[in-house]
Design a protein around this motif. Structure first.
Motif, PDB file in Angstrom:
ATOM      1  N   PRO A 324       4.006 -34.139  12.922  1.00  0.00           N
ATOM      2  CA  PRO A 324       4.730 -33.034  13.549  1.00  0.00           C
ATOM      3  C   PRO A 324       6.132 -32.868  12.968  1.00  0.00           C
ATOM      4  O   PRO A 324       6.621 -31.739  12.856  1.00  0.00           O
ATOM      5  N   ALA A 325       6.755 -33.970  12.564  1.00  0.00           N
ATOM      6  CA  ALA A 325       8.099 -33.907  11.968  1.00  0.00           C
ATOM      7  C   ALA A 325       8.124 -33.119  10.665  1.00  0.00           C
ATOM      8  O   ALA A 325       9.173 -32.633  10.251  1.00  0.00           O
ATOM      9  N   ASP A 326       6.962 -32.954  10.033  1.00  0.00           N
ATOM     10  CA  ASP A 326       6.915 -32.221   8.760  1.00  0.00           C
ATOM     11  C   ASP A 326       7.176 -30.740   8.933  1.00  0.00           C
ATOM     12  O   ASP A 326       7.419 -30.030   7.949  1.00  0.00           O
ATOM     13  N   ARG A 327       7.163 -30.251  10.152  1.00  0.00           N
ATOM     14  CA  ARG A 327       7.451 -28.827  10.377  1.00  0.00           C
ATOM     15  C   ARG A 327       8.863 -28.460   9.939  1.00  0.00           C
ATOM     16  O   ARG A 327       9.144 -27.294   9.666  1.00  0.00           O
ATOM     17  N   SER A 328       9.757 -29.469   9.893  1.00  0.00           N
ATOM     18  CA  SER A 328      11.143 -29.199   9.504  1.00  0.00           C
ATOM     19  C   SER A 328      11.345 -29.207   7.998  1.00  0.00           C
ATOM     20  O   SER A 328      12.440 -28.898   7.513  1.00  0.00           O
ATOM     21  N   ARG A 329      10.302 -29.550   7.222  1.00  0.00           N
ATOM     22  CA  ARG A 329      10.424 -29.575   5.774  1.00  0.00           C
ATOM     23  C   ARG A 329      10.525 -28.161   5.225  1.00  0.00           C
ATOM     24  O   ARG A 329       9.804 -27.268   5.653  1.00  0.00           O
ATOM     25  N   LYS A 330      11.391 -27.984   4.251  1.00  0.00           N
ATOM     26  CA  LYS A 330      11.590 -26.672   3.646  1.00  0.00           C
ATOM     27  C   LYS A 330      10.671 -26.493   2.442  1.00  0.00           C
ATOM     28  O   LYS A 330      10.336 -27.441   1.759  1.00  0.00           O
TER      29      LYS A 330
END
Length: 330
Positions: A324-330
């Protein structure tokens, strides 16, 4: 004295505080926990004066100089950035963040605030890692390094029975690569830098994290191979192979038994007795950075942490492990 606040009240934090109390300049002053009962229990056990159930209150407190973060990996970046924005030095448990973009943001905050951020990787902070670094020159040129750390998780039996504990939860940014795999990859990056190419294979579990895997790092004239697992055991050592000999490392996570086997048949025992608590060495290195003291080698640099995170993020992408933390990856 460097006055600490700790985030996390698990057994790892127990080990950290006990190790810190064997070093100079360490003082545990504050404890953060989501529940007041747990915060007070941990504080009383270790002699801390202050407890907090709101992280921003501890980050803003004038009672602490530094923070040790031992919360789930998914929370590392947000918590570290908050503490650094309040001028607190941060020693963050490995892995330092969920992915490389988070690490980049953490580094930018540390640089802007002019404070120290360090990843708490134990094996590269040990005295024997310096012996290993110097010994590489004796067998150069290096053609291959193979690191191996496979340890059947005590939580895997529960997983197989249907209970998914934290170690196997993608929402906490966990899994084999993020835990045991880092002990294999971080030393390779520390010793040989950023690879030209990364290739990853592994076994995915139904929860969405990896149970075991292998990552191959390609360099212009050598290769690095990291093998790790939380669902099997292994007794294989790690090895650095050069044209003039090889270095065999019994345990990559502790560097407790290292030997050089030269091509002419001679042998040499490497290292020294590491008698202090294992986490005390990383704490000493962190304190040296805070005080601006020079060291023979820079331990656990932000450059190494960022490059290792690049490798791990690429490896996860290839394995299909998404957090879920990967949603913040650009």
């Amino acid at each position: 004295m460097i006055r600490y606040g700790v985030i996390g009240t698990n057994f790892i934090t127990d080990w950290f505080v006990e190790a810190g109390q064997t070093t100079k300049d360490f003082k545990l002053t504050a404890v953060y926990s989501r529940t007041e009962e747990r915060a007070k229990e941990f504080a009383q056990k270790h002699g801390a004066e202050h407890t907090f159930t709101q992280l921003e209150d501890m980050a803003a407190s004038h009672e602490i100089d530094a923070v040790y973060i031992a919360s789930p990996t998914a929370l590392h970046a947000e918590q570290a950035i908050l503490c650094m924005q309040h001028g607190k030095h941060v020693l963050c448990e490995k892995p330092i963040a969920s992915h490389d973009q988070e690490v980049t943001d953490m580094i930018k905050t540390a640089e802007k605030q002019g404070i120290v951020l360090m990843e708490a990787v134990k094996n590269t902070a040990l005295p024997n890692f310096k012996h290993l670094r110097h010994a590489i020159e004796k067998i150069a040129p290096i053609r291959r390094i193979v690191t191996n750390f496979c340890q059947y998780s005590s939580r895997y039996d529960a997983y197989k029975e249907g209970t998914v504990l934290n170690a196997f939860k993608p929402e906490l940014s966990n899994g084999s690569l993020m835990d045991i795999g880092l002990y294999c990859l971080y030393p390779i990056v520390d010793l040989f830098g950023e690879p030209e190419n990364v290739q990853a294979t592994g076994v995915l579990l139904e929860s969405g994290v990896d149970g075991e895997g292998t990552v191959v790092l390609s360099y212009p004239e050598m290769e690095g191979i990291a093998m790790y697992s939380k669902i099997t055991n292994s007794r294989l050592p790690s090895e650095i192979q050069g044209e003039n000999g090889s270095i065999v490392i019994d345990h990559i996570q502790t560097l407790s038994d290292m030997r050089v086997y030269y091509r002419d048949g001679s042998e040499e025992v490497l290292g020294e007795s590491q008698t202090k608590p294992v986490m005390s060495y990383e704490i000493d290195a962190f304190h040296q950075k805070i005080k601006g003291e020079s060291t023979d080698e820079m331990v656990n640099t932000l450059s190494t942490s960022l490059t290792t995170s690049h490798v791990m993020t690429e490896a996860r992408d290839q394995l299909g492990v998404r957090f879920p933390a990967d949603r913040s990856r650009k």
